[in-house]
Design a protein around this motif. Structure first.
Motif, PDB file in Angstrom:
ATOM      1  N   ASN A  46       0.821  -1.203   0.000  1.00 34.92           N
ATOM      2  CA  ASN A  46       0.000   0.000   0.000  1.00 34.92           C
ATOM      3  C   ASN A  46       0.858   1.257   0.000  1.00 34.92           C
ATOM      4  O   ASN A  46       2.015   1.248   0.420  1.00 34.92           O
ATOM      5  N   CYS A  59      -4.170   3.178   0.040  1.00 37.15           N
ATOM      6  CA  CYS A  59      -4.666   2.365  -1.072  1.00 37.15           C
ATOM      7  C   CYS A  59      -3.509   1.588  -1.692  1.00 37.15           C
ATOM      8  O   CYS A  59      -2.343   1.814  -1.367  1.00 37.15           O
ATOM      9  N   LYS A  60      -3.819   0.688  -2.599  1.00 39.05           N
ATOM     10  CA  LYS A  60      -2.789  -0.023  -3.346  1.00 39.05           C
ATOM     11  C   LYS A  60      -2.048   0.959  -4.242  1.00 39.05           C
ATOM     12  O   LYS A  60      -2.616   1.950  -4.706  1.00 39.05           O
ATOM     13  N   GLN A  61      -0.781   0.661  -4.515  1.00 42.42           N
ATOM     14  CA  GLN A  61      -0.011   1.574  -5.364  1.00 42.42           C
ATOM     15  C   GLN A  61      -0.597   1.671  -6.765  1.00 42.42           C
ATOM     16  O   GLN A  61      -0.412   2.680  -7.456  1.00 42.42           O
ATOM     17  N   SER A  62      -1.349   0.664  -7.186  1.00 44.06           N
ATOM     18  CA  SER A  62      -1.959   0.672  -8.518  1.00 44.06           C
ATOM     19  C   SER A  62      -3.304   1.394  -8.542  1.00 44.06           C
ATOM     20  O   SER A  62      -3.875   1.603  -9.620  1.00 44.06           O
ATOM     21  N   TYR A  63      -3.810   1.779  -7.376  1.00 51.74           N
ATOM     22  CA  TYR A  63      -5.108   2.451  -7.332  1.00 51.74           C
ATOM     23  C   TYR A  63      -4.975   3.834  -7.982  1.00 51.74           C
ATOM     24  O   TYR A  63      -4.009   4.555  -7.714  1.00 51.74           O
ATOM     25  N   PRO A  64      -5.926   4.242  -8.830  1.00 54.08           N
ATOM     26  CA  PRO A  64      -5.800   5.538  -9.518  1.00 54.08           C
ATOM     27  C   PRO A  64      -5.683   6.701  -8.526  1.00 54.08           C
ATOM     28  O   PRO A  64      -6.538   6.866  -7.663  1.00 54.08           O
ATOM     29  N   TYR A  65      -4.620   7.470  -8.681  1.00 53.64           N
ATOM     30  CA  TYR A  65      -4.401   8.577  -7.744  1.00 53.64           C
ATOM     31  C   TYR A  65      -5.511   9.623  -7.835  1.00 53.64           C
ATOM     32  O   TYR A  65      -5.817  10.306  -6.863  1.00 53.64           O
ATOM     33  N   ALA A 119      -8.160   8.513  -5.492  1.00 57.89           N
ATOM     34  CA  ALA A 119      -7.701   8.736  -4.116  1.00 57.89           C
ATOM     35  C   ALA A 119      -7.832  10.207  -3.745  1.00 57.89           C
ATOM     36  O   ALA A 119      -8.247  10.558  -2.633  1.00 57.89           O
ATOM     37  N   ILE A 145      -8.671   2.245   1.745  1.00 57.88           N
ATOM     38  CA  ILE A 145      -9.434   1.693   0.629  1.00 57.88           C
ATOM     39  C   ILE A 145      -9.057   0.230   0.454  1.00 57.88           C
ATOM     40  O   ILE A 145      -7.895  -0.109   0.252  1.00 57.88           O
ATOM     41  N   GLY A 195      -9.952  -2.811  -1.976  1.00 57.13           N
ATOM     42  CA  GLY A 195     -10.610  -3.000  -3.264  1.00 57.13           C
ATOM     43  C   GLY A 195     -11.002  -1.635  -3.799  1.00 57.13           C
ATOM     44  O   GLY A 195     -10.179  -0.789  -4.072  1.00 57.13           O
ATOM     45  N   SER A 196     -12.305  -1.399  -3.906  1.00 57.41           N
ATOM     46  CA  SER A 196     -12.792  -0.096  -4.360  1.00 57.41           C
ATOM     47  C   SER A 196     -13.630   0.587  -3.301  1.00 57.41           C
ATOM     48  O   SER A 196     -14.265   1.602  -3.562  1.00 57.41           O
TER      49      SER A 196
END
Length: 571
Positions: free
Chosen positions: A242, A366-372, A375, A408, A410-411
């Motif tokens: 994360n 959030c996960k590093q791949s989650y759209p900034y 976020a 966060i 998931g979503s």
């Protein structure tokens, strides 16, 4: 002195939407840099080609400029809006120039504003107030384009997803993509720190990242590079991968700007704000780097500053952080900003009669791949709630900076669903200040430091003194179904908590059970036989319900560290 002149004002609109029209965090950095270069260049052109007498404010796409000729001010407004649109495909709000007469120390007192009542040409104080009202009205009316036309015979930018593509070239890797002009320019400027390229490169030295780096407390860290990618920052969270995003905005700053009585005072406050924002971003960096690089997580990681400031425009801040220590980084940021800005205002003679300057901040995990972008949008929504707590509490129990958070999964947020009943798990908003037990502000929120203290108490490095993960999960499940949901009565819920405490003592120790009870009291209110959790009444302005902070600690468990403690102090 009597000298009629014109006060001009312009500001970029929805800067985040403009900068976030790109797929990579480094492009956001590039967009922030382009905005700074644009602001500086436009201010110089105002003086050299449009006859500007004095540039009062030039920061983050905001301009306050004095012109001798109103027509020249209008012409500069047309120039600056078209230039900004060509550079970043963004829009600006431009106020009609306000005629004024600078009477120096005879300008109106901000609390009197006598010019309008006596029919005189407004002084600077009154013109400044009028201009700020004009800018606020223009932004509320949103008289600017919000959508892009669809052209089926053209390609759309694969970075922004909405702009028309102008180039076919690699963006982040080797594969070529369609990319728009603004996204390409943000990429080129944002990727200035490349392998083998010195950090003193001209492009970098002029950027806001360099200005932040040069005020980092430990001079050794000033030679380190910034993190290049979210993956590099996520690597510090070895188990969940994360990252955290800090979204922050100051409180009461507008009141201080509107109380400036002279152009020099307005300029001094604006310049001080930018300098202090850079300093407060930099302040915790050395401690953060030491905590991480001196821990077991270092392994083979190369030396780098383990964060990446994305936006630092005025008091509007957006920073990519490691999940570890992010919440305490936010707390330090808020405290240092408030302390320095209030000192600056006091030295300038602006403090009297105005509420203290504070900071509201939100940390989104959030996960590093989650759209900034998502976020940031969540952070902005939570920031509104945080500001509401600060501004409703301020006049009644004192002004304090506050920090909120969300995790966060998931979503969805950390609880996965909304709780709207009489009892709700989680407080979510905490004071940045460490307040004494008898402070009235504790009726509105708790100090964030309590979360860190309770994590340290319940997560001892000695296994026999820890609250087991199974008991933490049971507590979280219990609070996630609070009294009143379904057919669960308060008495039944309370009995379940009592049995859980008994199991904790039976399988661990009496000391661990007492630590859990201490956490219940510290993050709630004084427990009773009928209410062993100690539910807290929410502030009446927030609604009629009861809440508790222990679910916040359980949701934040891997990240509730204080910068005062090494990671080795936690189990």
């Amino acid at each position: 002195m009597s000298d009629e002149t014109y006060l001009f004002g312009a500001e970029v609109n929805r800067i985040q939407d403009t900068l976030f029209a790109a797929g990579l965090q480094r492009q956001v950095v590039g967009g922030s840099r382009l905005l700074a270069v644009f602001t500086e260049a436009a201010a110089k052109k105002a003086a050299s080609e449009y006859g500007a007498r004095e540039v009062i404010v030039k920061a983050g796409g905001m301009f306050r400029i004095i012109f001798a000729d109103g027509k020249q001010a209008v012409a500069f407004g047309d120039f600056v809006t078209s230039s900004y649109h060509l550079l970043l495909d963004g829009a600006m709000s431009v106020s009609p120039p306000v005629l004024f007469e600078d009477r120096g120390i005879s300008n109106c007192d901000p609390n009197e504003m006598a010019c309008h009542s006596n029919g005189k040409v407004p002084c600077f104080t009154c013109a400044n107030r009028q201009l700020e009202e004009n800018m606020g009205r223009l932004k509320r009316e949103r008289l600017f384009t919000t959508t892009s036309p669809h052209a089926p015979t053209h390609a759309f930018c694969q970075s922004s997803g909405i702009q028309l593509a102008e180039h076919w070239e690699p963006l982040a890797g080797d594969s070529e993509e369609y990319i728009s002009g603004p996204a390409r320019r943000m990429k080129e400027v944002g990727h200035v720190e490349k392998k083998g390229q010195p950090i003193t490169d001209t492009d970098e030295k002029e950027g806001f990242l360099f200005k932040i780096r040069e005020v980092i407390p430990n001079k050794e860290h000033r030679t380190w590079r910034w993190a290049r990618r979210p993956e590099e920052i996520a690597a510090w969270d070895a188990t969940q991968n994360n990252v955290a995003y800090l979204v922050a905005d100051g409180n009461n700053m507008g009141k201080y700007f509107s109380h400036c009585r002279t152009p020099a005072q307005r300029r001094e406050l604006s310049e001080a704000l930018l300098r202090i924002v850079y300093e407060t971003i930099a302040d915790p960096i050395s401690t953060l780097a030491d905590r991480l690089f001196n821990s077991y997580l270092r392994q083979s990681k190369s030396e780098h500053l383990p964060l990446l400031p994305l936006i630092a425009a005025g008091d509007d801040v957006f920073v990519l952080l490691p999940a570890l220590y992010a919440l305490d980084y936010a707390r330090h940021f808020c405290l240092r900003f408030s302390e320095r800005m209030n000192k600056q205002a006091e030295e300038m003679g602006l403090f009297e009669g105005l509420p203290p300057i504070t900071m509201s901040a939100v940390v989104v995990y959030c996960k590093q791949s989650y759209p900034y972008l998502l976020a940031h949008q969540l952070g902005e929504e939570l920031l509104k709630q945080t500001k509401r707590v600060v501004k409703t509490a301020g006049p009644r129990v004192g002004w304090h900076s506050a920090v909120s958070f969300e995790v966060i999964i998931g979503s969805a947020g950390s609880n996965g669903r909304a709780h709207t009943g009489k009892y709700r798990p989680g407080l979510r908003t905490y004071w940045a200040d460490d307040l004494p037990d008898d402070d009235e502000a504790l009726s509105r929120a708790l100090p964030l430091k309590r979360l860190f203290d309770q994590r340290l108490s319940l997560d001892s490095p000695h296994p026999q003194e820890q609250l087991p993960a199974k008991r933490r999960a049971e507590l979280r499940t219990l609070f996630d179904r609070p009294p009143g949901e379904g057919d669960l009565t308060f008495e039944q819920w309370n009995n379940q908590l009592v049995r859980l405490l008994q199991r904790t003592e039976a399988t661990s120790s009496k000391e661990v059970r007492e630590r859990v009870e201490w956490a219940l009291a510290g993050l709630g209110s004084a427990p009773t036989a009928k209410d062993r959790a100690g539910w807290r009444a929410a502030p009446k302005e927030m609604g009629l319900y009861w809440a508790h902070g222990l679910p916040d600690l359980l949701a934040l468990w891997p990240y509730a560290q204080s910068l005062d403690e090494d990671l080795a102090q936690y189990g």
